[in-house]
Design a protein around this motif. Structure first.
Motif: not given
Lengths: 466, 189
Positions: A427-448
């Motif tokens: 997760q430290s390698l993901i840009p912006g700490h947001q996991v891109p999940l189609p549809g789901w991440s359009d309206h949610r922040d990824s829990p870290m």
């Protein structure tokens, strides 16, 4: 009617359906919410509604369990009253039987009262290829027939249309000046269809119930078109699903009332037609042909769990209550029956491979089961449908290794710690700490995951104290 | 005439767009005259029901200059039948009695008739239903039972609850689709 064959197709259909309204108001949302409210009001009028519903459900299950015996009684009654019985194993068989009845008599036009079974066996297109004109007379069916599309609801075929759509349709197809007033449009339909009724050589009716006690074929309607086509023409063809049998007149009375309250919020529909057989005199049907359609129902009957779906009385209440149906309407489901009942019935009738997305087109909220007058456990059956769909995927199922990994991770301490450690690294390698999940991440922040798990922190605190 | 005993029936009937007219049997002549004038009735389809004969409806209608269409005789050709249907469709009112009416819903069970008699309550734009007070029953279950107990749940029948209707366009109620546009219940008390 095209069947979306893949879950992604369902999404495409839904998007197409929504885009057609340009982001504007959706007719099915308004209509279904109104329908559900009136259903609730009428249900509340019976102080013992739930007890009555329980009794009706029990009687309906008894009828379904005893279908073979009830059909024996029915056949005796039908023979006694002169009804010609035809058994159709499947849709093709039913089409052939109906065509043959009409061809043999040189009949080239048949007026239809509303029948979802007739949609299921796809009789209209077939009759046209055989040189016979099928004319829908139920207002909603007449409208969708003019539009060359399938009905989008079990009891309200034009659920997906606004009055402007109907107004434009009548202006285009009937050459009348534009009006969008439902009363005016109905008057026009009455006028157009009246002459057709009076000279119809044949009529087709759907059978809501056959009463085993007396053999009556019962049709539940409001418009009077059902009565027109079962009273005036010399030849009547009655189309019945194998499971549509009730034991007695008393049972019929209960079923009719709960059907009316659940479908349209009425205490009773305008008409309940009880056709016992052909008539002797010159007026009316001298011939009544009953086509009993199996098309997968007997197979469903063999499975004691699936059998519960045969209690369905096609009221459409589950469609009206379903939040998914309210948003997308009936067409995206593909197949004859939309909504929760369709999502259970279509894979059962056609096999799970034929309707793969149906059991997934649900949020499992349970509203359907709450309003079902015969208490069909739709959410449970949807889950069973999902399981069957997954089981039918064959030896390689991409979900299997994922679940195996999840099971290892959640049942072994080592598995849990190793996986989460890896995740923390990743997760430290993901840009912006947001996991891109189609549809789901359009309206949610990824829990870290926290950089250090609590159990590690606790150990170090413990050491500090000591 | 306003009899409070039937207030709740009147309300139920109003909810299904059906008019209730209370009549005393000996006042039939006057009622027919009023209704004929009110509805500008020039042709009526009327069957052979016992109750209608007892009330001498046919004579009262004829007295008021109304032309009558009766049931088929039984020897008509198909062509004759279609002409007769056409005539029915042109009538101003169709008149029948019934097995009974369920007070809970306002539903009337029309007795097992021949199809031509069933057509009388279907084709004309207005339907007049006659029944005696004793024929009122509480609910649909009782109504069906009455029919069966009388030993004649035989033949093809129809249960009528108000005029024909639809809500197929935007769920907006429209009365008078293919069946009658108006129904009046005449209760003989």
């Amino acid at each position: 009617m095209s069947h979306p064959s893949h879950p992604r197709d369902l999404k495409k259909q839904v998007n197409r359906s929504l885009k057609a309204r340009d982001g504007g108001p959706l007719p099915f949302k308004k209509n279904t919410i109104k329908a559900t409210r009136t259903r609730d009001l009428r249900a509340a009028e019976w102080p013992d509604f739930e007890e009555r519903r329980d009794r009706i459900t029990e009687r309906r299950q008894q009828a379904v369990d005893g279908l073979k015996e009830l059909h024996e009684s029915l056949r005796k009654q039908w023979s006694k009253h002169g009804i010609t019985i035809h058994d159709a194993a499947d849709a093709a068989d039913a089409r052939a039987i109906i065509t043959s009845i009409l061809h043999q008599r040189g009949i080239s036009e048949i007026l239809k009262s509303k029948s979802m079974l007739s949609e299921e066996i796809e009789i209209n297109n077939h009759l046209v290829t055989e040189g016979i004109e099928p004319l829908e007379t139920d207002l909603g069916e007449y409208i969708v027939q003019l539009r060359n599309e399938a009905p989008s609801h079990i009891t309200m075929p034009g659920m997906h249309l606004f009055r402007q759509d109907v107004g434009q349709l009548f202006a285009d197809k009937l050459g009348i000046p534009y009006t969008e007033d439902p009363s005016e449009l109905t008057k026009i339909a009455r006028k157009v269809l009246r002459q057709r009724f009076l000279h119809a050589p044949a009529g087709m009716i759907g059978v809501n119930f056959a009463v085993a006690e007396t053999g009556h074929l019962v049709t539940v309607t409001n418009e009077g078109n059902g009565r027109m086509v079962n009273t005036l023409p010399p030849v009547v063809i009655a189309l019945m699903g194998w499971e549509r049998v009730t034991q007695s007149m008393a049972d019929l009375g209960e079923l009719w009332q709960i059907l009316a309250r659940s479908a349209t919020g009425q205490r009773a529909t305008s008409y309940l037609s009880l056709l016992q057989g052909p008539s002797q005199g010159p007026g009316g049907p001298g011939e009544v042909h009953l086509v009993i359609v199996d098309n997968g129902r007997k197979a469903i009957h063999e499975d004691p769990e699936a059998r519960e779906v045969l209690r369905c009385i096609r009221c459409g209440a589950c469609l009206n209550a379903c939040p998914v149906y309210q948003q997308v309407g009936g067409h995206p489901y593909g197949g004859t029956y939309p909504g929760p009942i369709g999502s259970v019935l279509t894979p059962l009738l056609n096999g799970p491979k034929e309707a793969p997305h149906h059991p997934f087109a649900s949020s499992l909220c349970g509203a359907c089961e709450e309003v079902c007058p015969v208490k069909i456990p739709l959410p449970k059956m949807l889950l069973e449908g999902r399981k069957q769909r997954v089981d039918s995927r064959g030896s390689f199922d991409p979900e299997k290794p994922i679940w195996a990994m999840f099971r290892w991770m959640m049942t072994s301490r080592y598995g849990y710690e190793a996986t989460t450690k890896l995740a923390r690294l990743g997760q430290s390698l993901i840009p912006g700490h947001q996991v891109p999940l189609p549809g789901w991440s359009d309206h949610r922040d990824s829990p870290m995951l926290a950089p250090k798990p609590f159990r590690d922190l606790f150990d170090s605190w413990d050491k500090e104290k000591a | 005439m306003n009899d409070k005993r039937f207030d709740s029936l009147r309300r139920v009937l109003e909810e299904i767009d059906t008019e209730l007219v209370l009549v005393q049997a000996d006042a039939m002549q006057g009622i027919v005259r009023t209704q004929v004038e009110r509805g500008s009735i020039s042709t009526a389809a009327i069957g052979n029901d016992e109750l209608l004969k007892d009330l001498e409806l046919s004579s009262h209608l004829l007295e008021n200059g109304v032309g009558l269409i009766g049931p088929l005789k039984g020897d008509e050709t198909r062509q004759d039948v279609e002409e007769w249907h056409q005539a029915l469709a042109g009538a101003d009112v169709g008149i029948t009695s019934c097995v009974g009416v369920a007070s809970e819903t306002g539903s009337a069970l029309l007795p097992p008739h021949t199809p031509d008699e069933r057509a009388m309550s279907l084709l004309p734009p207005v339907h007049w239903l006659f029944l005696r007070e004793e024929q009122l029953v509480p609910d649909i279950g009782s109504l069906l039972k009455t029919w069966q107990d009388a030993g004649n749940s035989s033949g093809s029948a129809v249960m009528v609850t108000g005029p024909s209707r639809t809500a197929d366009i935007e769920k907006e109620l429209v009365l008078g689709v293919h069946g009658p546009q108006a129904v009046t219940l005449f209760l003989i008390i």
